[in-house]
Design a protein around this motif. Structure first.
Motif, PDB file in Angstrom:
ATOM      1  N   SER A 265      -0.682   5.326  -4.785  1.00 19.51           N
ATOM      2  CA  SER A 265      -0.948   6.243  -5.656  1.00 19.51           C
ATOM      3  C   SER A 265      -1.658   5.450  -6.687  1.00 19.51           C
ATOM      4  O   SER A 265      -2.251   6.504  -7.122  1.00 19.51           O
ATOM      5  CB  SER A 265      -0.358   6.488  -5.588  1.00 19.51           C
ATOM      6  OG  SER A 265       1.229   6.237  -6.020  1.00 19.51           O
TER       7      SER A 265
ATOM      8  N   GLN B  23       8.035   5.181  -4.237  1.00 23.46           N
ATOM      9  CA  GLN B  23       6.808   4.961  -4.025  1.00 23.46           C
ATOM     10  C   GLN B  23       6.155   5.214  -5.563  1.00 23.46           C
ATOM     11  O   GLN B  23       7.246   6.175  -6.013  1.00 23.46           O
ATOM     12  CB  GLN B  23       6.279   6.120  -3.178  1.00 23.46           C
ATOM     13  CG  GLN B  23       6.125   5.820  -1.703  1.00 23.46           C
ATOM     14  CD  GLN B  23       4.960   6.949  -1.277  1.00 23.46           C
ATOM     15  OE1 GLN B  23       5.695   8.633  -0.792  1.00 23.46           O
ATOM     16  NE2 GLN B  23       4.486   6.460  -0.153  1.00 23.46           N
TER      17      GLN B  23
ATOM     18  N   SER C 248       0.920  -1.107   0.192  1.00 16.77           N
ATOM     19  CA  SER C 248      -0.261  -0.261   0.138  1.00 16.77           C
ATOM     20  C   SER C 248       0.667   0.922   0.248  1.00 16.77           C
ATOM     21  O   SER C 248       0.346   2.245  -0.522  1.00 16.77           O
ATOM     22  CB  SER C 248      -1.106  -0.187   0.940  1.00 16.77           C
ATOM     23  OG  SER C 248      -2.094  -0.957   0.851  1.00 16.77           O
ATOM     24  N   TYR C 249       1.997   1.086   1.089  1.00 15.26           N
ATOM     25  CA  TYR C 249       3.246   2.020   1.009  1.00 15.26           C
ATOM     26  C   TYR C 249       3.310   2.820  -0.694  1.00 15.26           C
ATOM     27  O   TYR C 249       3.464   3.587  -1.165  1.00 15.26           O
ATOM     28  CB  TYR C 249       3.861   1.890   1.627  1.00 15.26           C
ATOM     29  CG  TYR C 249       5.227   3.378   1.746  1.00 15.26           C
ATOM     30  CD1 TYR C 249       4.661   4.788   2.108  1.00 15.26           C
ATOM     31  CD2 TYR C 249       6.195   3.208   0.620  1.00 15.26           C
ATOM     32  CE1 TYR C 249       5.379   5.017   2.008  1.00 15.26           C
ATOM     33  CE2 TYR C 249       6.765   3.915   1.177  1.00 15.26           C
ATOM     34  CZ  TYR C 249       6.906   5.329   2.143  1.00 15.26           C
ATOM     35  OH  TYR C 249       8.073   5.986   1.680  1.00 15.26           O
ATOM     36  N   PHE C 250       4.131   1.744  -1.294  1.00 13.14           N
ATOM     37  CA  PHE C 250       5.162   1.592  -2.603  1.00 13.14           C
ATOM     38  C   PHE C 250       3.769   1.827  -3.738  1.00 13.14           C
ATOM     39  O   PHE C 250       3.965   2.964  -4.452  1.00 13.14           O
ATOM     40  CB  PHE C 250       5.961   0.218  -2.826  1.00 13.14           C
ATOM     41  CG  PHE C 250       6.145   0.492  -4.070  1.00 13.14           C
ATOM     42  CD1 PHE C 250       7.400   1.049  -4.230  1.00 13.14           C
ATOM     43  CD2 PHE C 250       5.295  -0.881  -5.105  1.00 13.14           C
ATOM     44  CE1 PHE C 250       7.944   0.612  -4.939  1.00 13.14           C
ATOM     45  CE2 PHE C 250       6.731  -0.429  -5.689  1.00 13.14           C
ATOM     46  CZ  PHE C 250       7.718  -0.309  -6.798  1.00 13.14           C
TER      47      PHE C 250
ATOM     48  N   ILE D  66       9.006   5.838  -9.871  1.00  9.11           N
ATOM     49  CA  ILE D  66       9.403   5.768  -8.401  1.00  9.11           C
ATOM     50  C   ILE D  66      10.229   6.920  -7.899  1.00  9.11           C
ATOM     51  O   ILE D  66      11.516   7.761  -8.750  1.00  9.11           O
ATOM     52  CB  ILE D  66      10.280   4.102  -8.290  1.00  9.11           C
ATOM     53  CG1 ILE D  66       9.621   3.103  -8.635  1.00  9.11           C
ATOM     54  CG2 ILE D  66      10.673   3.909  -7.066  1.00  9.11           C
ATOM     55  CD1 ILE D  66      10.302   1.554  -9.170  1.00  9.11           C
TER      56      ILE D  66
ATOM     57  N   ASN E  92      11.508   8.483  -4.579  1.00 11.43           N
ATOM     58  CA  ASN E  92      11.629   8.696  -2.727  1.00 11.43           C
ATOM     59  C   ASN E  92      10.464   7.094  -2.358  1.00 11.43           C
ATOM     60  O   ASN E  92       9.752   7.256  -1.624  1.00 11.43           O
ATOM     61  CB  ASN E  92      11.355   9.045  -1.561  1.00 11.43           C
ATOM     62  CG  ASN E  92      11.515  10.710  -2.290  1.00 11.43           C
ATOM     63  OD1 ASN E  92      12.501  10.966  -2.333  1.00 11.43           O
ATOM     64  ND2 ASN E  92      10.617  12.227  -2.700  1.00 11.43           N
TER      65      ASN E  92
END
Length: 457
Positions: free
Chosen positions: A92, A165, A87-89, A161, A163
């Motif tokens: 978005s 993410q 979810s963090y990666f 990609i 930081n």
């Protein structure tokens, strides 16, 4: 052997919940469109058989829709609870796509579902038909957005990609990623095909019981026509989808084929049966047809297909799982094609509703479409491993930091609750199907029956 640590338990939990969930949307997609066709034919022909069938299948649709919503919500929460790294990666990308699914599809389905189920005495025929069509459209839009998200995980495009993410740079490329069109059509047709054998099995059961009323015959006839039309198309779609997978996920194809080595430089055989061994790096007891693998996948008599030894060991999918899940899917697909075409022969001989062994075969084939879809999803998802986002993030890096005990308890709870809740739902749908279409339903609105069902649930 497998070690049941928190990572593996999290994977098993997600596989368990998705295996339960995928059955409900599949039936929902197919039945929603089937209901729209039935109501359209009822309005056009004024034949009461179509309305009887509509009222019968709308009861089953209502129960199935509810279970699909509940099981889908549980899956969505798991992205945060068990797969926070993912979810963090990639949140978005996947977050907005799932939001679009809710806004454009689920609200459309839910908004018109009430009119569809309870509006017979409150709105006109044309408006009711419009509501049914909107529910059907909502299921298709839902499929669109869910598969856009999943396909991006298979063939990611349109991103940067930053930081650590993923940041979308081109939403058109994100949505219409290289595998999306093939997977969307393949899944959509699979839903219609699964519903056809499901409906056909219900009709076959009643025909075997001696119920040869007009609605039952029409139900069976429509299901068989759908098989004749859709099953061969699905085989063709599967072939071109395989070629797309060969281009973008060659390791998955190598695992599906159980093909390990290209050192001889010759064309690749098609391995019909065997047992891929990840330790010895060979397929034991292989039954091969020379050259056919290259002919099917490369359309060549000399060019080999990718081999598992071409990839690092830690980037190879589990060949044993996908090898057999793929063959189960294909075998059931072939049976559905034969089932459909043999119905043409029986129809020509005017024995479609009276051939006992064929009706028993159709009854046994009832769950075949759903089993094939489960096998196909196992092929797709296990074949993507060890990646959760292909080539970008490995599954082991996506899991949340839970203990083995926490994951064991949650998996046990899921198993107990799902078995009770959805087991009851399956039982209730089967009981409704056994009751069959009621002839007097043509003279009522159907709202009372559906209200009664909703109250009982």
């Amino acid at each position: 052997m497998f070690e049941f640590d928190a990572f593996l338990l999290a994977r098993i939990q997600f596989a368990f919940t998705v295996s339960f969930h995928i059955i409900f949307p599949t039936i929902t997609i197919g039945l929603a469109s089937y209901l729209a066709v039935l109501e359209g034919l009822s309005l056009k022909t004024r034949n009461p058989d179509y309305k009887i069938l509509y009222l019968f299948w709308s009861k089953i649709f209502a129960v199935n829709f509810g279970m699909g919503v509940v099981s889908g919500l549980v899956m969505a929460y798991q992205f945060g609870t068990n797969w926070s790294g993912f979810s963090y990666f990639a949140g978005s990308i996947t977050g907005p796509l799932l939001t679009y699914e809710v806004l454009t599809a689920f609200f459309l389905e839910a908004g018109f579902l009430g009119v569809m189920l309870f509006g017979w005495q409150r709105v006109g025929d044309k408006l009711h038909f419009f509501a049914t069509c909107m529910v059907a459209l909502g299921t298709i839009l839902s499929t669109f957005w869910i598969l856009a998200s999943n396909s991006w995980m298979q063939t990611p495009t349109g991103y940067e990609i930053i930081n650590g993410q993923v940041v979308p740079t081109d939403w058109f490329a994100v949505i219409f990623n290289p595998s999306f069109p093939y997977r969307l059509v393949h899944m959509g047709v699979a839903a219609f095909l699964s519903t056809a054998v499901f409906v056909g099995a219900c009709a076959a059961w009643h025909l075997l019981k001696g119920n040869k009323t007009g609605p039952v015959k029409k139900m069976f006839s429509m299901a068989m026509w759908m098989l004749v039309l859709v099953a061969p198309i699905q085989a063709y779609i599967g072939d071109i989808h395989g070629l797309n997978t060969l281009e973008h996920q060659p390791a998955k194809i190598a695992a599906i084929e159980g093909h390990w080595d290209n050192s001889d430089g010759g064309p690749s055989p098609l391995i019909l049966f065997g047992f891929p061994n990840m330790e010895t790096e060979r397929t034991d007891y292989a039954l091969e047809i020379p050259v056919l693998g290259s002919l099917i996948l490369k359309h060549s008599l000399v060019e080999p297909i990718p081999a598992l030894k071409d990839f690092p060991k830690d980037e190879r999918p589990n060949s044993l799982v996908v090898f057999w899940s793929f063959r189960i899917m294909v075998a059931l697909g072939i049976l559905m094609i034969l089932q459909g075409f043999y119905s043409l022969w029986l129809r020509k001989k005017q024995r479609l509703y009276n051939t006992g062994w064929y009706l028993k075969f159709c009854l046994l084939m009832g769950p075949a479409g759903l089993i094939a879809i489960l096998a196909g999803w196992f092929t797709t998802e296990v074949g993507r491993q060890p990646w959760v986002v292909y080539g970008l993030m490995k599954t082991k890096d996506a899991v949340s930091a839970h203990s083995d005990l926490q994951m064991s308890i949650s998996l046990l709870c899921f198993f107990i609750v799902y078995s009770l809740v959805f087991g009851f739902g399956y039982f209730y749908m089967i009981r409704q199907m056994k009751q069959g279409p009621q002839l007097d339903d043509a003279h009522n609105t159907g709202s009372h029956e559906i209200s009664t069902i909703s109250g009982r649930l």
